[in-house]
Design an enzyme around this catalytic site. Structure first.
Site, PDB file in Angstrom:
ATOM      1  N   PRO A  89      47.677  57.090  40.807  1.00 37.88           N
ATOM      2  CA  PRO A  89      46.777  57.361  39.307  1.00 37.88           C
ATOM      3  C   PRO A  89      47.331  56.696  37.627  1.00 37.88           C
ATOM      4  CG  PRO A  89      47.034  59.455  40.373  1.00 37.88           C
ATOM      5  CD  PRO A  89      47.685  57.815  41.075  1.00 37.88           C
ATOM      6  N   GLU A 116      51.265  63.527  44.491  1.00 40.26           N
ATOM      7  CA  GLU A 116      52.214  64.453  43.889  1.00 40.26           C
ATOM      8  C   GLU A 116      53.555  63.264  43.227  1.00 40.26           C
ATOM      9  OE1 GLU A 116      51.837  67.237  47.235  1.00 40.26           O
ATOM     10  OE2 GLU A 116      50.637  65.241  46.378  1.00 40.26           O
ATOM     11  N   ARG A 154      35.674  41.285  50.177  1.00 33.35           N
ATOM     12  CA  ARG A 154      34.297  40.161  50.347  1.00 33.35           C
ATOM     13  C   ARG A 154      34.679  38.874  49.009  1.00 33.35           C
ATOM     14  NH1 ARG A 154      31.484  42.191  47.398  1.00 33.35           N
ATOM     15  NH2 ARG A 154      29.098  41.999  48.079  1.00 33.35           N
ATOM     16  N   ASP A 169      26.939  39.450  42.938  1.00 29.61           N
ATOM     17  CA  ASP A 169      27.304  40.277  42.306  1.00 29.61           C
ATOM     18  C   ASP A 169      27.180  41.202  41.021  1.00 29.61           C
ATOM     19  OD1 ASP A 169      26.981  41.300  45.109  1.00 29.61           O
ATOM     20  OD2 ASP A 169      29.201  41.271  45.004  1.00 29.61           O
TER      21      ASP A 169
HETATM   22 CL1  6GU Z   1      45.288  54.964  43.950  1.00 26.25          CL
HETATM   23  N1  6GU Z   1      45.430  57.721  44.092  1.00 26.25           N
HETATM   24  C1  6GU Z   1      45.770  58.735  43.760  1.00 26.25           C
HETATM   25  N2  6GU Z   1      46.173  59.595  44.731  1.00 26.25           N
HETATM   26  N3  6GU Z   1      44.730  59.318  43.208  1.00 26.25           N
HETATM   27  C2  6GU Z   1      43.596  58.432  42.347  1.00 26.25           C
HETATM   28  C3  6GU Z   1      43.755  56.763  42.592  1.00 26.25           C
HETATM   29  C4  6GU Z   1      45.067  56.347  43.364  1.00 26.25           C
HETATM   30  N4  6GU Z   1      42.737  56.475  42.213  1.00 26.25           N
HETATM   31  C5  6GU Z   1      42.276  57.654  41.378  1.00 26.25           C
HETATM   32  N5  6GU Z   1      42.824  59.193  41.560  1.00 26.25           N
END
Ligand code: 6GU
Length: 239
Positions: A89, A116, A154, A169
């Site tokens: 994230p 985590e 794609r 697209d």
């Molecule tokens: Cl790449 N990993 C995780 N665990 N949660 C996420 C993410 C990635 N992208 C958005 N939420």
């Protein structure tokens, strides 16, 4: 194009890689996907892949040695340059431009992180790019890895029926798609716009372009700043 996915949940990938465009791309040999269990690269007799964080706190952290060993094993078996991605994230948020950038590589290794965390040294030692798929929490990087494989595949030449489809697209010109219809012409009183039945290709093209811009203006005005618009279109939006 070769993808190698490093995961502690290898079974996750069975079905999604057999279906639809991905399944066909693999069948045709346009892409190739290897799934590797990080556990197989653990060093202790219990094949441990995570441990509690130094400094304390909740959750577990993915250990550095199994991941680095797995990346090195895959890299060792590839001849051309390899780009290593970690799903997290905290990464750059995936968009069409990043997908296009990744599609230039011939080998991608995708390490599936868990929410985590992953020992920071993995990033220093082997990761080229950290990628997120959006601002929400997922349990692990397996779905993000599939999202990356799908978006990139794609763009691999030959994967889509005609090379037009990817170019037309959403996002390739920075605009959302125009409304689409197929048979029947009328359903529960809702009818297909007359212009689409007119057979006038130029008029249809203009209508679709207008609808794309209208929709983007309503739903994603942020996209319009970067979109490829003519001077005339830019003026029309201001009114
Ligand atoms: Cl790449 N990993 C995780 N665990 N949660 C996420 C993410 C990635 N992208 C958005 N939420």
């Amino acid at each position: 194009m070769r993808f190698d996915i490093l995961t502690i949940f290898p079974d996750f990938f069975g079905s999604p890689l057999k279906q639809s465009i991905l399944g066909k791309a693999i069948e045709k040999g346009l892409i190739d996907v290897g799934i590797h269990n990080i556990r197989d690269f653990a060093l202790d007799k219990h094949n441990t892949t995570d441990d509690s964080p130094y400094g304390g706190g909740d959750g577990m952290v993915m250990k550095v040695e199994p991941i680095v060993r797995a990346v090195e094993a895959v890299k060792g078996s590839r001849k051309s340059e390899v780009k290593v991605i970690l799903t997290t994230p905290q990464g750059r948020q995936l968009n069409q431009q990043i997908a296009a950038e990744l599609a230039q590589s011939s080998n991608l290794i995708i390490i599936c992180g868990r929410y985590e965390g992953v020992d920071e040294r993995v990033k220093e030692l082997v990761v080229d790019m950290e990628v997120s798929i959006g601002d929400y929490v997922l349990g692990g990087g397996e779905i993000p890895a599939l999202v990356i494989v799908d978006a990139v595949t794609r763009l691999v030449p030959g994967v889509l029926g005609s090379d037009m489809s990817a170019r037309d697209d959403s996002f390739s010109e920075g605009l959302l798609e125009y409304p689409q219809y197929t048979r029947p012409e009328s359903f529960r009183g809702l009818t297909v716009p007359d212009i689409l039945l007119s057979g006038n290709h130029q008029k249809i093209k203009n209508w679709r372009r207008r609808e794309s811009i209208k929709r983007t203006l309503e739903r994603r005005p942020d996209l319009l700043e970067k979109a490829q618009l003519t001077e005339e279109e830019k003026k029309a939006i201001k009114n």
